[in-house]
Scaffold this motif. Structure first.
Motif, PDB file in Angstrom:
ATOM      1  N   LEU A  88     -49.965  33.567  18.167  1.00  9.83           N
ATOM      2  CA  LEU A  88     -49.703  34.217  19.458  1.00  9.83           C
ATOM      3  C   LEU A  88     -48.769  33.380  20.317  1.00  9.83           C
ATOM      4  O   LEU A  88     -47.870  33.915  20.990  1.00  9.83           O
ATOM      5  N   LEU A  89     -48.957  32.067  20.297  1.00 10.07           N
ATOM      6  CA  LEU A  89     -48.086  31.192  21.082  1.00 10.07           C
ATOM      7  C   LEU A  89     -46.668  31.142  20.510  1.00 10.07           C
ATOM      8  O   LEU A  89     -45.702  30.971  21.262  1.00 10.07           O
ATOM      9  N   LEU A  90     -46.534  31.270  19.199  1.00 11.48           N
ATOM     10  CA  LEU A  90     -45.196  31.354  18.617  1.00 11.48           C
ATOM     11  C   LEU A  90     -44.451  32.568  19.164  1.00 11.48           C
ATOM     12  O   LEU A  90     -43.257  32.479  19.497  1.00 11.48           O
ATOM     13  N   ALA A  91     -45.155  33.705  19.246  1.00  8.94           N
ATOM     14  CA  ALA A  91     -44.536  34.902  19.819  1.00  8.94           C
ATOM     15  C   ALA A  91     -44.199  34.693  21.284  1.00  8.94           C
ATOM     16  O   ALA A  91     -43.118  35.075  21.757  1.00  8.94           O
ATOM     17  N   PHE A  92     -45.109  34.076  22.037  1.00 13.03           N
ATOM     18  CA  PHE A  92     -44.916  33.871  23.477  1.00 13.03           C
ATOM     19  C   PHE A  92     -43.751  32.922  23.756  1.00 13.03           C
ATOM     20  O   PHE A  92     -42.815  33.259  24.496  1.00 13.03           O
ATOM     21  N   PHE A  93     -43.775  31.743  23.153  1.00 12.95           N
ATOM     22  CA  PHE A  93     -42.785  30.718  23.499  1.00 12.95           C
ATOM     23  C   PHE A  93     -41.397  31.032  22.954  1.00 12.95           C
ATOM     24  O   PHE A  93     -40.395  30.674  23.580  1.00 12.95           O
ATOM     25  N   SER A  94     -41.312  31.675  21.791  1.00  8.49           N
ATOM     26  CA  SER A  94     -39.978  32.006  21.275  1.00  8.49           C
ATOM     27  C   SER A  94     -39.274  33.001  22.198  1.00  8.49           C
ATOM     28  O   SER A  94     -38.059  32.893  22.418  1.00  8.49           O
ATOM     29  N   ALA A  95     -40.032  33.955  22.766  1.00  6.60           N
ATOM     30  CA  ALA A  95     -39.442  34.880  23.742  1.00  6.60           C
ATOM     31  C   ALA A  95     -39.069  34.149  25.027  1.00  6.60           C
ATOM     32  O   ALA A  95     -37.984  34.341  25.584  1.00  6.60           O
TER      33      ALA A  95
END
Length: 425
Positions: A88-95
């Motif tokens: 979930l954090l990968l999705a959040f921080f990449s955006a």
């Protein structure tokens, strides 16, 4: 070789100037601490609470440790939740990072929240059931949340940079929200359909590869090389699923070897001396996919950059238990062209060494069942019932793999010396 290294370094420097790539690197570094914690929990669970874990087998913890089942459930649940959170954090921080690099201003985290929401709905929808282990299995594929985050961040930045200046703020805010949520609905639906459909193709491809490997009377060296190379390539790209993880785990030869041992008690004439277990598990995956134990050791011996050395020191104990995911986040190795060649070459050379040692009858093949989560450097030794020649071959494989990684680790050191900790934005 020098020319290849120079081109590789120049390519990496050019790649770093892309906001897309910088966003990925920044995301991996931000998520590294939680990935490190998750891998630590995973090692504790696999060694102490797995039914065939090495410490559970040695100390019979299931009987001797009060509350064993409750502790095992708690640790497994914590482990699953941690890795779901990582995705979930990968999705959040990449955006977030891509938006910031494009627009260079604060936006109240709308891109990150949108990306996280999209990815959460996708993993819930594509999991075969809503229990925690199944959701964690779906969330283990790291490429999907990163792609979702990058696409979401790009769309937000695209809209923001074209914000009309003559329209009132309230009107723009309203139309902005309408556009975003309209996109959100369409995006979720389209991605859900695409992911559901594309799952059919890896399954079909996996079946075809399986049929290829199983054709003939026994597994061959080159079939094992093909299977493990495809798996390592997938892991380099963050594609971690059943297709890449279990690419070679369908050879029936291991069972035949065990049946032979039960009758003859001899390793030297087992019917299938060359198989996935005797080559890749025993000699080609020490420290995890890509012979990462050799990479971690080489970083500690050679690299001057303090941040990279810190990552290697923190994760070295994990590498001993073949858990290299945190190192792949922290260096980083994922999506890093500097490590593409050695990540595939080091396991190939190590398996070649193991193949030659077994074929020349210098060591017996490792056929005995060993406890789960046994440190990789000991797998061949224990799998051959304590043959010190097998241990020597394992150490030789680590040394040779270290030599393979050495020039590329030098490139990493040159890059960080020229650009600071640019690989960890």
């Amino acid at each position: 070789m020098v020319t290849v290294k120079n081109h590789l370094l120049k390519f990496t420097q050019k790649l770093y100037h892309w906001n897309l790539y910088r966003a990925i690197l920044a995301t991996l570094w931000l998520v590294f601490p939680l990935e490190f914690v998750g891998v630590t929990f995973h090692i504790i669970y696999e060694t102490c609470f797995h039914e065939n874990g090495i410490l559970e087998t040695a100390w019979n913890l299931k009987t001797n440790l009060p509350g064993f089942q409750d502790l095992a459930y708690l640790l497994k649940s914590t482990n699953d939740l941690t890795f779901i959170t990582v995705s979930l954090l990968l999705a959040f921080f990449s955006a977030e990072k891509l938006y910031e690099l494009h627009v260079r201003q604060s936006h109240e985290h709308l891109a990150g929240i949108t990306s996280l929401f999209i990815y959460f709905l996708l993993i819930v929808e594509t999991a075969s059931s809503l229990d925690l282990p199944q959701i964690a299995t779906v969330a283990s594929n790291l490429l999907i949340p990163i792609l979702i985050g990058l696409l979401t961040g790009f769309i937000y930045s695209f809209i923001e940079r074209r914000q009309p200046t003559k329209i009132t703020t309230s009107y723009w805010a309203t139309t902005h929200l309408i556009a975003i949520f309209s996109f959100l609905i369409v995006f979720i639906g389209a991605l859900s359909f695409i992911i559901y459909q594309t799952q059919l193709y890896p399954n079909y491809l996996f079946q075809q590869v399986q049929n290829l490997f199983q054709s003939g009377k026994q597994p061959t060296f080159w079939r094992i090389i093909l299977a493990t190379t495809l798996g390592n390539l997938g892991h380099f790209l963050g594609i971690i699923n059943e297709f890449t993880t279990n690419m070679g785990n369908h050879f029936s030869s291991e069972g035949a070897n065990l049946a032979y041992l039960a009758v003859h008690h001899s390793l030297w004439k087992v019917p299938y001396p060359i198989n996935l277990h005797t080559l890749y598990d025993s000699y080609g995956a020490l420290g995890g996919n890509g012979m990462l134990l050799a990479l971690g050791s080489t970083i500690l011996l050679r690299v001057k950059n303090q941040q990279t050395r810190l990552v290697a020191r923190l994760t070295f104990g994990q590498l001993l238990f073949d858990q290299g995911e945190a190192l792949m986040f922290g260096v980083p190795i994922l999506f890093n062209p500097l490590f593409f060649i050695p990540l595939l070459l080091a396991p190939f050379l190590s398996m070649t060494i193991g193949y030659l040692a077994i074929s020349m009858h210098l060591v017996p093949p490792a056929a005995y069942v060993i406890p789960y989560a046994t440190p990789g450097i000991l797998r061949a030794f224990l799998g051959t019932n304590g043959n010190f020649g097998a241990l020597a071959v394992s150490l030789l494989c680590v040394c040779v793999s270290g030599l393979v990684y050495y020039p590329f680790v030098n490139l990493l050191d040159q890059f960080t010396a020229q650009n600071g900790d640019e690989l960890n934005v």
